[in-house]
Design an enzyme around this catalytic site. Sequence first.
Site, PDB file in Angstrom:
ATOM      1  N   HIS A 471       5.933  -4.271  -0.689  1.00 28.40           N
ATOM      2  CA  HIS A 471       4.648  -3.584  -0.823  1.00 28.40           C
ATOM      3  C   HIS A 471       4.052  -3.620  -2.222  1.00 28.40           C
ATOM      4  O   HIS A 471       2.849  -3.404  -2.387  1.00 28.40           O
ATOM      5  CB  HIS A 471       4.816  -2.123  -0.387  1.00 28.40           C
ATOM      6  CG  HIS A 471       3.572  -1.525   0.193  1.00 28.40           C
ATOM      7  ND1 HIS A 471       2.297  -1.901  -0.176  1.00 28.40           N
ATOM      8  CD2 HIS A 471       3.396  -0.569   1.142  1.00 28.40           C
ATOM      9  CE1 HIS A 471       1.412  -1.208   0.505  1.00 28.40           C
ATOM     10  NE2 HIS A 471       2.041  -0.400   1.315  1.00 28.40           N
ATOM     11  N   TYR A 587      -2.025  12.174   4.754  1.00 28.25           N
ATOM     12  CA  TYR A 587      -2.405  11.004   3.952  1.00 28.25           C
ATOM     13  C   TYR A 587      -2.994   9.945   4.873  1.00 28.25           C
ATOM     14  O   TYR A 587      -2.372   9.549   5.851  1.00 28.25           O
ATOM     15  CB  TYR A 587      -1.159  10.455   3.256  1.00 28.25           C
ATOM     16  CG  TYR A 587      -1.357   9.249   2.351  1.00 28.25           C
ATOM     17  CD1 TYR A 587      -1.270   9.382   0.976  1.00 28.25           C
ATOM     18  CD2 TYR A 587      -1.603   7.978   2.872  1.00 28.25           C
ATOM     19  CE1 TYR A 587      -1.413   8.282   0.141  1.00 28.25           C
ATOM     20  CE2 TYR A 587      -1.753   6.878   2.043  1.00 28.25           C
ATOM     21  CZ  TYR A 587      -1.657   7.032   0.681  1.00 28.25           C
ATOM     22  OH  TYR A 587      -1.814   5.952  -0.145  1.00 28.25           O
ATOM     23  N   THR A 600      -5.882   0.995  -3.234  1.00 26.93           N
ATOM     24  CA  THR A 600      -6.085   2.009  -2.205  1.00 26.93           C
ATOM     25  C   THR A 600      -6.456   3.350  -2.820  1.00 26.93           C
ATOM     26  O   THR A 600      -6.280   3.582  -4.015  1.00 26.93           O
ATOM     27  CB  THR A 600      -4.818   2.211  -1.354  1.00 26.93           C
ATOM     28  OG1 THR A 600      -3.751   2.653  -2.186  1.00 26.93           O
ATOM     29  CG2 THR A 600      -4.435   0.927  -0.640  1.00 26.93           C
TER      30      THR A 600
END
Length: 786
Positions: A471, A587, A600
């Site tokens: 990630h 979230y 993001t």
Amino acid sequence: MAEAHQAVGFQFTVRPDGVDVTLSQEVIKNIYLSGVTAWKKRAILFKNGVLAGVYPASPSSWLIVVIVMMSSLYVHVDPSFGMIDAIKDNLPQRDCMSVQSRAVLSSILFATGLWLFLIYLLRYTLKALLSYHGWIFESHGKMSTSTKLWLSLVRMFSGRRPLLYSFQASLPRLPVPSVDDTIHRYLESVHPLLDGDQYQQMAILAKDFKNSKAAQLQRYLILKSWWATNYVSDWWEEFIYLRGRGPIMVNSNFYIMDLLYVTPTHRQAARVGNVVHAMLQYRRKLERGEHAPLRALGTVPMCSSQMERMFNTTRIPGIETDIVQHLSDRKHVVVYHKGRFFQLWLYTGGRHLLPSEIETQIQRILNDKSEPQPGELKLAALTAGNRVPWAQARIKYFSQGVNKVSLDAIESAAFFLTLDDEPQGYDAAKTNSLDGYAKSLLHGQCYDRWFDKSFTLISYPNGKIGINAEHSWADAPIVGHMWEYVLATDCFHLGYTEEGHCKGDASRSLPPPTRLHWKIPKECQEVVERSYLSAKQIADDVDFHGYLFREFGKGLIKKCRTSPDAFIQIALQLAQFRDQGVFCLTYESSMTRMFRDGRTETVRSCTTEAVEFVRAMEDTAATNTQRLVLFRKAADKHQNMYRLAMTGSGIDRHLFCLYIVSKYIGVDSPFLKKVLSEPWKLSTSQTPQQQLNLVDMNKFPKYVGAGGGFGPVADDGYGVSYIIVGENLITFHISSKFSCPDTDSYRFGQYIHRAMMDIQRLFMPENDRMVNTGKPVPMENGKKQL
């Protein structure tokens, strides 16, 4: 042995009458073709670099400006207002040139300067236009005259046929929100989650922070925003991902599934052949910058910087922090099969291997009956466990000799490929088939994926495939972009024979894949085993449920005149409350790629409006009319928050960066500590699809992706990823932990189903009495919802 002989470029024998030299024509031909290809690639990269560098102008526009300036010499018109003459009088070595030569050179220099000035003028004009985000706050389906005019100007200044990185210099910087706005929106977001005393305490902490330390921290942050291309992204990558010392398997890595209903071939080697070849095509276009940039509304460009590290990238473990290592064009992948590592070269004679040739090579690996070397079977478990033991083992046992050579082969590979033994994929006839598929992609056996690679391609014996992605280097939409291209190319461009093999003939002269060799001492094997046991404990604790919601999809939701994402997020709040009996900090990931190097932002979906709607749904005295009014308020609130996050006015990244600044300068802030320690018990994300529009969903409704997911963020919470597939299907990927007695992924899926159906009935007045009756609704597998 034929392949071994062809691998030698020349041989020589010393004889009494001289030296006999024998050349291998095949190898010499391959060397020649490789050199030609390399020079072609350099030329293309140079050309595309120039095109992107001068965009939105073009090199031909320079010639036009030069011709205009040169023409002015002959009509005795000076468009430079004397600047050409000034250049001519100050040219070095002007005595060595004729008057006419000086005039021509001066005109060319002025024309070049004017051309560069116009390029920068166009870029900054486009940047100013792209800094306007009022269009995103307009009602869906409605566009004001000012927005139409703005879009026309953006199109006019955007040029024609942009390359992937053409807009990078024109993208605006991510703005730093004001402290007052951030604190106000933060307090608003936690108000429904705290009781009166808790809220008052938080408000006092926020006020103290705003009146004491905030201004100093904000000044440093504004200074960084002027200096760096993005004030968030580098710190986000470093502190959220690379400095984490816990396992990245499950906790950080995510997965993406194959097509949901279609398997183009059931031959494992053939599917890998097409998919790997499609990835090589994608990588070639990526390296040359030839992909079209992604644009909102077909006009507003998105940042493409994350795509640069998709291939040839590895997360390298460190004692205190990891680093992301990205290498230039590498010509091999490493394949894992039954505990063995193979190096597979992807090029021959200056070209990619054909799909049929890759199929042949993969079949050779599948047919190989050799046994793993001592310590080789579970070696990749090092990447699944804690980072510090892996970093220490890497320094001690893999820094020299054969181990270093083999590890370098893995870390420099284009990507990692695993050939699994057990079939996976969605099967309507089997209960919970998506659950096992998801767990296989997310963690496998904990030692059969190289979790540090940018992504691991996973192949199953029934022809299904999937991806496990690291990630830190990029977010899921970036991998999803590549995955859409690969699946469309695999199914609609490359195709298969009637027997399920790759099309085309394979060269018989290809050398077979080579085994990587290891010398793993007992001490290192013990470290591997400890990492494996630690990772296995995490993997065994993951409770996954994949759920297909077929009752309705985007089409029906849009008829209700609301956002599909807002609809689902509010349904998740209703499901969460019914499952847990309380509301929690939620979230939702939102992208900020309309800004340079954007990644993001967080949308805090549990709003006061959403809470009021959920309470009304649980209140038997409330009517559907009242509930519908509250739902629309909650949906409008969610949409506005999502838009604020996309346009740089979110809450969490600003607070995160203020906290990092406070740690750097040694300022203690109880408010920031409190904010950054709050757990996200419900973590959600929407998987994008149809970013490229390569498949007509109306003509090919079965060619839809199954989406992807991630592990639970909190020990006592849920992770929910969803993909809105076409008009009539929504796929949910739900994760939690078995060790938590209060969570159950399958149960939460049932609550989501019931919440979706209950909200949908609000738009059907005749079904008013059906809401909250408690009657069970059948689910896809015949089980009853709660």
